[in-house]
Design an enzyme around this catalytic site. Structure first.
Site, short mmCIF file in Angstrom:
data_model
loop_
_atom_site.label_atom_id
_atom_site.label_comp_id
_atom_site.label_asym_id
_atom_site.label_seq_id
_atom_site.Cartn_x
_atom_site.Cartn_y
_atom_site.Cartn_z
N HIS A 1 39.34 40.84 44.72
CA HIS A 1 39.46 39.56 44.02
C HIS A 1 38.72 38.49 44.84
O HIS A 1 39.33 37.61 45.44
CB HIS A 1 40.95 39.22 43.86
CG HIS A 1 41.25 38.21 42.79
ND1 HIS A 1 40.26 37.59 42.05
CD2 HIS A 1 42.44 37.70 42.34
CE1 HIS A 1 40.83 36.75 41.19
NE2 HIS A 1 42.14 36.80 41.35
N ARG B 1 40.56 27.33 43.15
CA ARG B 1 39.81 28.31 42.35
C ARG B 1 38.68 27.59 41.62
O ARG B 1 37.55 28.06 41.56
CB ARG B 1 40.74 28.98 41.31
CG ARG B 1 41.78 29.92 41.88
CD ARG B 1 41.16 31.16 42.50
NE ARG B 1 40.33 31.91 41.56
CZ ARG B 1 40.80 32.81 40.67
NH1 ARG B 1 42.09 33.06 40.62
NH2 ARG B 1 39.98 33.45 39.86
N ASP C 1 51.45 39.09 47.70
CA ASP C 1 51.05 39.26 46.29
C ASP C 1 52.11 40.14 45.63
O ASP C 1 52.94 40.76 46.31
CB ASP C 1 49.64 39.90 46.24
CG ASP C 1 49.06 39.93 44.82
OD1 ASP C 1 49.57 39.22 43.93
OD2 ASP C 1 48.09 40.69 44.61
N1 NVA Z 1 47.17 41.92 42.52
C1 NVA Z 1 47.33 41.15 41.33
C2 NVA Z 1 46.57 39.86 41.42
C3 NVA Z 1 46.70 38.98 40.21
C4 NVA Z 1 45.89 37.73 40.30
C5 NVA Z 1 46.87 41.96 40.12
O1 NVA Z 1 45.83 42.63 40.22
O2 NVA Z 1 47.57 41.95 39.12
N1 CP Z 2 45.32 34.37 40.66
C1 CP Z 2 44.74 34.71 39.50
O1 CP Z 2 43.67 35.34 39.46
O2 CP Z 2 45.40 34.28 38.41
P1 CP Z 2 45.18 34.71 36.88
O3 CP Z 2 45.56 36.17 36.79
O4 CP Z 2 46.09 33.82 36.11
O5 CP Z 2 43.74 34.52 36.53
#
Ligand code: NVA
Ligand code: CP
Length: 305
Positions: A130, A290, A222
């Site tokens: 990410h 962001r 997370d």
């Molecule tokens: N680890 C989480 C991050 C969400 C922004 C996911 O992949 O769902």
């Molecule tokens: N943190 C993040 O990427 O949030 P969303 O899943 O809401 O885009």
């Protein structure tokens, strides 16, 4: 040659610094109502094969603020959901748009999209990483602490996309990185190889949060079950019990230790409501960043494209 943002592993410390400095500048301009249409007439296609609030809104708003246009393509409602190959979608969007942001499952899909396009591709989250989120995290930490180099970043929980990008981003910027994951939920081997490849990297992987947290200047967590892992929820709740940022863990960190969470947060699981609310300012600054970090990425990749 066009440039993409596929993963932080592809970036140098100088690249990341340029993005953060550009983000500072664009944030300053936005806060002072200085409007410059750097991406006037440009279109960003945003492909979402997973849910999103922050990523969608910040990219779309960011593109608008830069004078361009963003369009939303849901995996399910486009032909992607009916099996059109990514390399065909890539070559079609390439003819209409000036950049593509994609949120999907496999990192290979994003890399494939980039191979088949002449326009920049930006990774808005995969199972592997990410990068946009971690650029925003680094921006936020730098705002609060003035520097990144020499700070200790601690990550508690699943060795997932966030862990992978935090390890790479933190180490590239000269931070010490300590991670605590339960056995079986380690970060990606490619990331661990990177972390252990350079003797200058200060990296450690522990099995308990109590070992990773002491001396932390920023602590991050997370969700226990990421998007696409909904069926593993019960198993993961057991595996991650105790992998929580709570008052007891915060007591081991440095005074003034920041808390970062990419959101959405599950209070009572990876973080207590008490710690979350005590650090809400930092966490929502992170969410705001962001917008600024991604505007910097779009500006740098799409301005000349
Ligand atoms: N680890 C989480 C991050 C969400 C922004 C996911 O992949 O769902
Ligand atoms: N943190 C993040 O990427 O949030 P969303 O899943 O809401 O885009």
């Amino acid at each position: 040659m066009k440039k993409d943002l596929l993963k932080l592993l592809d970036l140098s410390r100088e690249d990341i610094t340029t993005i953060l400095n550009t983000a500072d500048q664009l944030k300053y301009e936005t806060k002072h109502s200085i409007h410059r249409d750097y991406l006037k007439g440009k279109t960003l296609a945003m492909i979402f094969e997973k849910n999103s609030t922050r990523t969608r809104v910040s990219f779309e708003t960011g593109m608008f603020q830069l004078g361009g246009h963003a369009l939303f393509l849901s995996g399910k409602e486009s032909q992607i959901g009916r099996g059109e190959p990514i390399e065909d979608t890539a070559r079609v969007l390439d003819r209409y748009c000036d950049g593509i942001m994609i949120r999907t499952f496999g990192q290979d899909e994003v890399e494939e999209l980039a191979r088949y396009t002449t326009i920049p591709v930006i990774n808005g989250l995969t199972d592997f990483c990410h990068p946009c989120q971690v650029l925003a995290d680094l921006l936020t930490v730098r705002e609060y602490k003035a520097v990144l180099e020499g700070l200790k970043l601690c990550y508690i929980g699943d060795g997932n996309n966030m862990a992978n990008s935090l390890i790479v981003g933190g180490l590239k910027m000269g931070m010490e990185v300590a991670v605590a994951c339960p056995e079986g939920y380690d970060p990606d081997p490619q990331v661990l190889d990177f972390a252990r490849s350079d003797p200058a990297h200060k990296f450690s992987l522990f099995r308990t949060p109590r070992e990773a947290a002491p001396g932390a200047d920023v602590i991050v967590t997370d969700v226990w079950a990421s998007m696409g892992q909904e069926e593993e929820k019960a198993v993961r709740e057991k595996a991650f019990a105790g992998y929580q940022i709570n008052a007891e863990l915060m007591a081991l960190t440095n005074p003034g230790c920041m808390v970062q969470h990419c959101l959405p947060a599950h209070r009572g699981e990876e973080i207590t409501a008490e710690v979350f609310e005590a650090h809400a300012q930092e966490i929502f600054d992170e969410a705001e960043n962001r917008l600024h970090a991604q505007k910097a990425v779009m500006y740098l990749l799409m301005k000349e494209a």
